[in-house]
Design a protein around this motif. Structure first.
Motif, short mmCIF file in Angstrom:
data_model
loop_
_atom_site.label_atom_id
_atom_site.label_comp_id
_atom_site.label_asym_id
_atom_site.label_seq_id
_atom_site.Cartn_x
_atom_site.Cartn_y
_atom_site.Cartn_z
N SER A 126 0.89 -1.13 -0.12
CA SER A 126 0.04 0.22 -0.02
C SER A 126 0.92 1.33 -0.09
O SER A 126 0.30 2.38 -0.09
CB SER A 126 -0.66 0.05 1.28
OG SER A 126 0.02 0.14 2.45
N SER A 127 2.10 1.15 0.43
CA SER A 127 2.99 2.34 0.41
C SER A 127 3.72 2.76 -0.96
O SER A 127 3.71 4.03 -1.31
CB SER A 127 4.06 2.25 1.52
OG SER A 127 3.22 2.02 2.60
N VAL A 128 4.19 1.62 -1.82
CA VAL A 128 5.02 1.97 -2.78
C VAL A 128 4.50 1.15 -3.76
O VAL A 128 4.55 1.61 -5.21
CB VAL A 128 6.38 1.88 -2.60
CG1 VAL A 128 6.80 0.34 -2.26
CG2 VAL A 128 7.23 2.15 -3.72
N TRP A 129 4.40 0.02 -3.70
CA TRP A 129 4.07 -1.16 -4.89
C TRP A 129 2.60 -0.76 -5.62
O TRP A 129 2.60 -1.10 -6.82
CB TRP A 129 4.28 -2.45 -4.56
CG TRP A 129 5.62 -2.94 -3.78
CD1 TRP A 129 5.80 -3.00 -2.83
CD2 TRP A 129 6.90 -2.80 -4.78
NE1 TRP A 129 7.26 -3.16 -2.37
CE2 TRP A 129 7.70 -2.93 -3.86
CE3 TRP A 129 7.06 -2.55 -6.01
CZ2 TRP A 129 9.02 -3.18 -4.13
CZ3 TRP A 129 8.51 -2.46 -6.24
CH2 TRP A 129 9.36 -2.92 -5.30
N ASP A 130 1.87 -0.31 -4.97
CA ASP A 130 0.24 -0.06 -5.41
C ASP A 130 0.53 1.02 -6.76
O ASP A 130 0.06 0.76 -7.64
CB ASP A 130 -0.61 0.60 -4.59
CG ASP A 130 -1.04 -0.80 -3.63
OD1 ASP A 130 -0.94 -2.00 -4.17
OD2 ASP A 130 -1.80 -0.66 -2.72
N ASP A 131 1.42 1.98 -6.21
CA ASP A 131 1.78 3.13 -7.23
C ASP A 131 2.57 2.69 -8.11
O ASP A 131 2.50 2.84 -9.46
CB ASP A 131 2.67 4.13 -6.24
CG ASP A 131 1.88 4.76 -5.24
OD1 ASP A 131 0.52 5.05 -5.32
OD2 ASP A 131 2.26 5.56 -4.35
N GLN A 134 0.26 1.01 -10.73
CA GLN A 134 -0.52 1.91 -11.54
C GLN A 134 0.41 2.28 -12.68
O GLN A 134 -0.02 2.44 -13.75
CB GLN A 134 -0.92 2.92 -10.52
CG GLN A 134 -1.91 2.65 -9.67
CD GLN A 134 -3.41 1.99 -10.12
OE1 GLN A 134 -3.79 2.27 -11.12
NE2 GLN A 134 -3.69 0.76 -9.49
N PHE A 135 1.50 2.52 -12.43
CA PHE A 135 2.48 3.20 -13.31
C PHE A 135 2.78 2.19 -14.64
O PHE A 135 2.67 2.33 -15.89
CB PHE A 135 3.83 3.60 -12.76
CG PHE A 135 4.78 3.94 -13.70
CD1 PHE A 135 4.91 5.24 -14.29
CD2 PHE A 135 5.98 2.98 -14.29
CE1 PHE A 135 5.75 5.59 -15.44
CE2 PHE A 135 6.85 3.38 -15.23
CZ PHE A 135 6.84 4.85 -15.69
#
Length: 298
Positions: A126-131, A134-135
């Motif tokens: 939820s902190s970095v890997w979700d972003d 999305q990329f």
């Protein structure tokens, strides 16, 4: 009146120096020796104080214990190797003639100031890997990858632990490098050695030969064997908060779950047996690691 040999003021003063260390010995005994002795006692007795080996029998008969032990060994070895590799990589960068080297040193040291539980949260989905997902999906038009598979979260666990402690390896390596004689570098320059060759043939052997570096690597291994916070963060994200013997249970996390599992009561004897075994396995691992480091440093 003459003083008998060996009984003068200087002799008494020379014998009383150890009194200065009594408070230190008392603290070490209280925080280190006493818990170890009590763990050994509790592991070899029942709740009534009767001698028994049932706690160790229960430990070795449990597949969840071996699962946690394997994960702890894999976690500690992998994160230690990664921390050394990253730390030496940072050392290589800082040994080059770069502008803003001081700023880079401060930047590289910052992870040491981050609490381990925060590191676990920072590298969680939820902190970095979700972003990142999305990329990858919306910008690169690629399919989502599964964040909850061992092939993904194990490398992330190892890297996050290494990321936090690599600056310590870097600091020690830089202190060793700064003590190298300038004549050694000048001779290498005269022979036309590149920066990589100087790092490989001069800096690396010197760093690995250093007893200080060997001590730090061993200390990093010992600390990783007790890893708790980062695996705990990932256990929560993977849904294994209370599952005993989960895929991310290190020994420390496994002990925590055993103590607070309502179905097991308060298995202090079993927990003590596992703690004593962890101590023994860590000592064996340290002995092997010291021999390997000694061979590398020759």
């Amino acid at each position: 009146m003459t003083t008998a040999p060996g009984h003068g003021p200087r002799f008494r003063e020379s014998r009383s120096w150890y009194l200065l260390f009594l408070p230190l010995f008392a603290v070490i005994g209280l925080v280190a020796v006493y818990p170890l002795v009590m763990s050994l006692y509790l592991s070899l007795t029942t709740a009534n104080g009767t001698p028994t080996l049932a706690n160790f029998v229960g430990m070795v008969s449990s597949p969840t214990f071996f699962n946690a032990l394997n994960i702890s060994l894999l976690y500690s070895l992998s994160s230690t190797i990664l921390a050394v590799a990253i730390g030496l990589g940072l050392t290589f960068i800082l040994t080059q003639e770069l502008r803003g080297r001081g700023a880079l040193e401060v930047l590289y040291i910052l992870p040491l100031a981050v609490a381990p539980i925060v590191v676990g949260v920072l590298y969680a989905p939820s902190s970095v890997w979700d972003d990142v997902q999305q990329f990858i999906h919306w910008q690169l038009h690629l399919a989502y990858f599964n964040e909850l598979t061992p092939t993904f979260y194990f490398p992330v666990l190892f890297f996050s632990e290494a990321w936090e402690w690599a600056p310590l390896i870097m600091i020690v390596a830089m202190s060793i490098v700064n003590n190298l004689s300038k004549e050694v570098y000048e001779a290498a320059d005269l022979h036309g050695a590149s920066a990589y060759q100087k790092f490989k043939l001069i800096i690396l052997p010197t760093v690995f030969k250093s007893p200080v570096m060997q001590f730090i690597v061993v200390l990093r291994f010992i600390d990783a064997m007790r890893a708790f916070e980062i695996p705990l963060a990932w256990a929560n994200w993977l849904g294994y908060t209370t599952t005993i013997g989960s895929p991310v249970d290190t020994i420390s996390l496994y002990l925590y779950k055993l103590l607070y599992a309502s179905s097991l009561g308060f298995p202090i004897g079993l927990v003590s047996a596992i703690a004593v075994t962890l101590f023994g396995v860590t000592l064996v691992g340290v002995a092997v690691l010291l021999r390997l480091l000694g061979a590398v440093g020759r």
